[in-house]
Write an enzyme that holds these catalytic residues in place. Structure first.
Site, PDB file in Angstrom:
ATOM      1  CD  GLU A  66       5.607   0.659  13.014  1.00 45.64           C
ATOM      2  OE1 GLU A  66       4.416   0.891  13.312  1.00 45.64           O
ATOM      3  OE2 GLU A  66       6.547   0.972  13.743  1.00 45.64           O
TER       4      GLU A  66
ATOM      5  CB  CYS B 230      -1.582   1.399   8.168  1.00 39.04           C
ATOM      6  SG  CYS B 230      -0.375   2.672   7.877  1.00 39.04           S
TER       7      CYS B 230
ATOM      8  CG  ASN C 129      -0.476   0.128   2.489  1.00 39.64           C
ATOM      9  OD1 ASN C 129       0.669  -0.253   2.729  1.00 39.64           O
ATOM     10  ND2 ASN C 129      -1.252   0.674   3.403  1.00 39.64           N
TER      11      ASN C 129
HETATM   12  P1  NAP Z   1       0.582  -8.710   4.488  1.00 33.47           P
HETATM   13  O1  NAP Z   1      -0.254  -9.650   3.732  1.00 33.47           O
HETATM   14  O2  NAP Z   1       0.899  -9.026   5.904  1.00 33.47           O
HETATM   15  O3  NAP Z   1       1.939  -8.543   3.626  1.00 33.47           O
HETATM   16  C1  NAP Z   1       2.947  -7.661   4.010  1.00 33.47           C
HETATM   17  C2  NAP Z   1       4.280  -8.214   3.535  1.00 33.47           C
HETATM   18  O4  NAP Z   1       4.563  -9.424   4.245  1.00 33.47           O
HETATM   19  C3  NAP Z   1       4.301  -8.574   2.052  1.00 33.47           C
HETATM   20  O5  NAP Z   1       5.569  -8.293   1.525  1.00 33.47           O
HETATM   21  C4  NAP Z   1       4.056 -10.082   2.083  1.00 33.47           C
HETATM   22  O6  NAP Z   1       4.547 -10.737   0.943  1.00 33.47           O
HETATM   23  C5  NAP Z   1       4.837 -10.455   3.322  1.00 33.47           C
HETATM   24  N1  NAP Z   1       4.448 -11.733   3.918  1.00 33.47           N
HETATM   25  C6  NAP Z   1       3.258 -12.389   3.802  1.00 33.47           C
HETATM   26  N2  NAP Z   1       3.311 -13.558   4.485  1.00 33.47           N
HETATM   27  C7  NAP Z   1       4.538 -13.644   5.048  1.00 33.47           C
HETATM   28  C8  NAP Z   1       5.189 -14.616   5.861  1.00 33.47           C
HETATM   29  N3  NAP Z   1       4.582 -15.737   6.247  1.00 33.47           N
HETATM   30  N4  NAP Z   1       6.469 -14.390   6.256  1.00 33.47           N
HETATM   31  C9  NAP Z   1       7.097 -13.257   5.888  1.00 33.47           C
HETATM   32  N5  NAP Z   1       6.543 -12.298   5.100  1.00 33.47           N
HETATM   33  C10 NAP Z   1       5.267 -12.486   4.694  1.00 33.47           C
HETATM   34  O7  NAP Z   1      -0.039  -7.246   4.490  1.00 33.47           O
HETATM   35  P2  NAP Z   1      -0.616  -6.425   3.246  1.00 33.47           P
HETATM   36  O8  NAP Z   1      -1.976  -6.897   2.956  1.00 33.47           O
HETATM   37  O9  NAP Z   1       0.386  -6.421   2.150  1.00 33.47           O
HETATM   38  O10 NAP Z   1      -0.652  -4.960   3.843  1.00 33.47           O
HETATM   39  C11 NAP Z   1      -1.774  -4.397   4.430  1.00 33.47           C
HETATM   40  C12 NAP Z   1      -1.607  -4.364   5.934  1.00 33.47           C
HETATM   41  O11 NAP Z   1      -0.464  -3.585   6.252  1.00 33.47           O
HETATM   42  C13 NAP Z   1      -2.767  -3.677   6.633  1.00 33.47           C
HETATM   43  O12 NAP Z   1      -3.101  -4.394   7.790  1.00 33.47           O
HETATM   44  C14 NAP Z   1      -2.201  -2.309   6.991  1.00 33.47           C
HETATM   45  O13 NAP Z   1      -2.822  -1.693   8.088  1.00 33.47           O
HETATM   46  C15 NAP Z   1      -0.769  -2.652   7.274  1.00 33.47           C
HETATM   47  N6  NAP Z   1       0.087  -1.468   7.164  1.00 33.47           N
HETATM   48  C16 NAP Z   1       0.611  -0.958   8.317  1.00 33.47           C
HETATM   49  C17 NAP Z   1       1.411   0.181   8.276  1.00 33.47           C
HETATM   50  C18 NAP Z   1       2.011   0.727   9.535  1.00 33.47           C
HETATM   51  O14 NAP Z   1       3.015   1.427   9.449  1.00 33.47           O
HETATM   52  N7  NAP Z   1       1.451   0.461  10.697  1.00 33.47           N
HETATM   53  C19 NAP Z   1       1.663   0.791   7.054  1.00 33.47           C
HETATM   54  C20 NAP Z   1       1.106   0.244   5.890  1.00 33.47           C
HETATM   55  C21 NAP Z   1       0.325  -0.907   5.964  1.00 33.47           C
HETATM   56  P3  NAP Z   1       3.650 -11.037  -0.370  1.00 33.47           P
HETATM   57  O15 NAP Z   1       2.445 -10.183  -0.272  1.00 33.47           O
HETATM   58  O16 NAP Z   1       4.547 -10.664  -1.487  1.00 33.47           O
HETATM   59  O17 NAP Z   1       3.352 -12.496  -0.348  1.00 33.47           O
END
Ligand code: NAP
Length: 498
Positions: A253, A287, A155
């Protein structure tokens, strides 16, 4: 548009100063059009091993480069990013869907971070302090940790990468970065910029691939000393457990359930503007997006009317078009999740007063679009008031007092961002003290962080670390206490004190 902006059809990993072709790839889809724009590697554990090996070797040399000289690379990165801002912004809109104006803002965040962290090259302050004993000197210094693994979400594909990689690099670490598979273009561009800026080989390595394979290999690699992760709570929890077993430092995060509070003395026009911007900007896929409005019952109906009026002015569509204000949803799974929460909200008894539907007409057929959606008369126990939806959906929760508003704000498992609209200075100061979130806005929406302040949240949003700000350096450095005894004799601390 696609042909002009992209100079290749398949992306490659970048390891030890070389572009490396992958055996397996997958398509990267533009969520606005459904078109495949490029292919991205699906790398293996062996690819990660090679990258970590290269990073480990490079880090030894890099740590010896004086920090102000390491910073020179970041100044140059900032300059090149500025030069390429428009190009980067268009690519970002293509891979992520956010509207061009917001993409420009995200790239600007990266530029700001480059200059800010480059400045840290001449600071990285420790402390000098007095020693207990005569002829003895004491200080604390920041030391680099070694090889760090970065795992970033789709995102904010460039801003979050800069929040993590710039402090890591200026502090003297080497990096292996796994970007989100959905948005690899920004990683490819940032890597090219680092190369042009003169970063020595091996200091930054990019390995594309799935979280389950590449991300997991980083988390489990014995030579990676720190994992910095941004993403969902489910993934973060799993990563934290694995890092815990290895006693590996991990910075998380994660999600948010951010609320705007509107008191009965607020400028309602301004509040509605702030709500619409922070709830529907990036189609709610931030987020820090506002997904709850805690509104004093005395102004609830007026506020509803103002929000509904402003929503009608939002044009939805491909973010590359200038007049579009709300772009697409990143993927089918994200869209299905949003749809499921509309049903949940209705079943729970919240009143749907705007939106609630996927957009399917001719104009929208190729992409994934969802209407800006407003529920009202929600209560705090409802799932739509508690769980992260990650889409353009906001729920109004009426309350009777300031105290109740604070309680409702704090009664979710997350603690990322919050905001209050009021003209009462006493309420402003009480709110900034009592809102249990890492970020608090007054008379503004829940989004709009600046890079020189710490970014992150309390409770289920994180584990106590912060991205960006000088605080980010704490993730990527160890504190070392140094004692220099120049007395010429053995002096025993706590024992030989006169
Ligand atoms: P996600 O599905 O958790 O993915 C985030 C990253 O983690 C991607 O690069 C993903 O790789 C990787 N990943 C997935 N499974 C993993 C595993 N088992 N081991 C290691 N890495 C793994 O999250 P998203 O859907 O991309 O992002 C949205 C979320 O991020 C929301 O909950 C949002 O609130 C949060 N967010 C938080 C912040 C903050 O600073 N607090 C900022 C932005 C977003 P792949 O997708 O390439 O498989």
């Amino acid at each position: 548009m696609t042909e002009k902006l992209l100079d290749k059809e398949v992306l490659m990993n970048y390891v030890n100063g070389e572009w490396i072709e992958a055996n397996e790839t997958t398509d990267v889809i533009n969520p606005a059009t459904g078109e495949s724009i490029i292919k991205v590697p699906l790398s293996s554990q062996e690819d990660v091993d090679q990258a970590v090996k290269a990073a480990k070797a490079a880090q030894k040399e890099w740590a010896l480069v004086p920090a102000p000289m390491r910073a020179e690379v970041l100044f140059e990165v900032g300059r090149i990013m500025k030069e390429k801002k428009e190009h980067l912004s268009k690519l970002l809109t293509m891979e992520n869907g956010k509207v061009l104006e917001e993409a420009r803002g995200e790239v600007q965040e990266g530029i700001d971070m480059a200059y800010y962290m480059a400045g840290e090259g001449r600071r990285l302050f420790g402390q000098t302090t007095n020693a207990e004993l005569k002829d003895k000197f004491a200080m604390s210094v920041r030391a680099p940790i070694g090889v760090v693994g970065l795992i970033t979400p789709w995102n904010f594909p460039i801003a979050i990468a800069t929040w993590k990689s710039f402090p890591a690099i200026v502090a003297g670490n080497a990096v292996v970065w796994k970007p989100a598979t959905e948005t690899p273009l920004m990683a490819n561009e940032l890597m090219k910029i680092f190369i042009e800026a003169g970063l020595p080989k091996g200091v930054l390595n990019v390995v594309f691939g799935s979280g389950g394979t590449v991300g997991d290999a980083l988390v489990n690699h014995k030579d990676i000393r720190v994992i910095s992760f941004t993403g969902s709570n489910d993934t973060g929890r799993r990563i934290a457990a694995k890092c815990g077993e290895q006693l590996k430092k991990v910075s998380l995060e994660m999600g948010g359930k951010n609320a705007v509070t509107v008191m009965d003395d607020a400028d309602l026009e301004l509040a509605a503007e702030g709500i619409v911007w922070s709830a529907f900007g990036t189609s709610g896929q931030r987020c820090t997006a506002c997904s709850r409005v805690i509104v004093h019952e005395a102004v609830k109906e007026d506020l509803e009317q103002l929000i509904l009026k402003k929503i009608k002015e939002l044009k939805i569509g491909n973010g590359l078009h200038d007049d579009v204000k709300v772009g697409p949803i990143i993927n089918k799974a994200g869209l299905e999740k949003i749809k499921s929460y509309i049903k949940i909200g209705k079943d729970e008894g919240a009143k749907l007063i705007a939106g609630g539907n996927e957009l399917t007409g001719d104009e929208y057929a190729a992409g994934l679009y969802f209407e800006p959606t407003v529920f009202t008369d929600a209560t705090i126990d409802m799932r739509i008031s508690q769980e992260e939806i990650f889409g353009p959906v906001v729920s109004l929760i009426p309350v009777g007092s300031f105290e109740e508003a604070i309680e409702v704000n704090n009664s979710v498992e997350y603690g990322l961002s919050s905001s209050i609209f009021t003209r009462d200075v006493n309420k402003v100061f009480k709110a900034q003290r009592d809102l249990d979130t890492g970020i608090v806005y007054v008379n503004a929406g829940t989004t709009g962080a600046e890079i020189h302040l710490p970014f992150g949240g309390t409770k289920g949003t994180g584990n106590g670390h912060r991205d960006s700000g000088v605080q980010a350096l704490d993730v990527f450095t160890e504190w070392k206490a140094v004692y220099v005894d120049y007395s010429g004799k053995l002096q025993r601390a706590q024992i030989d004190v006169e």
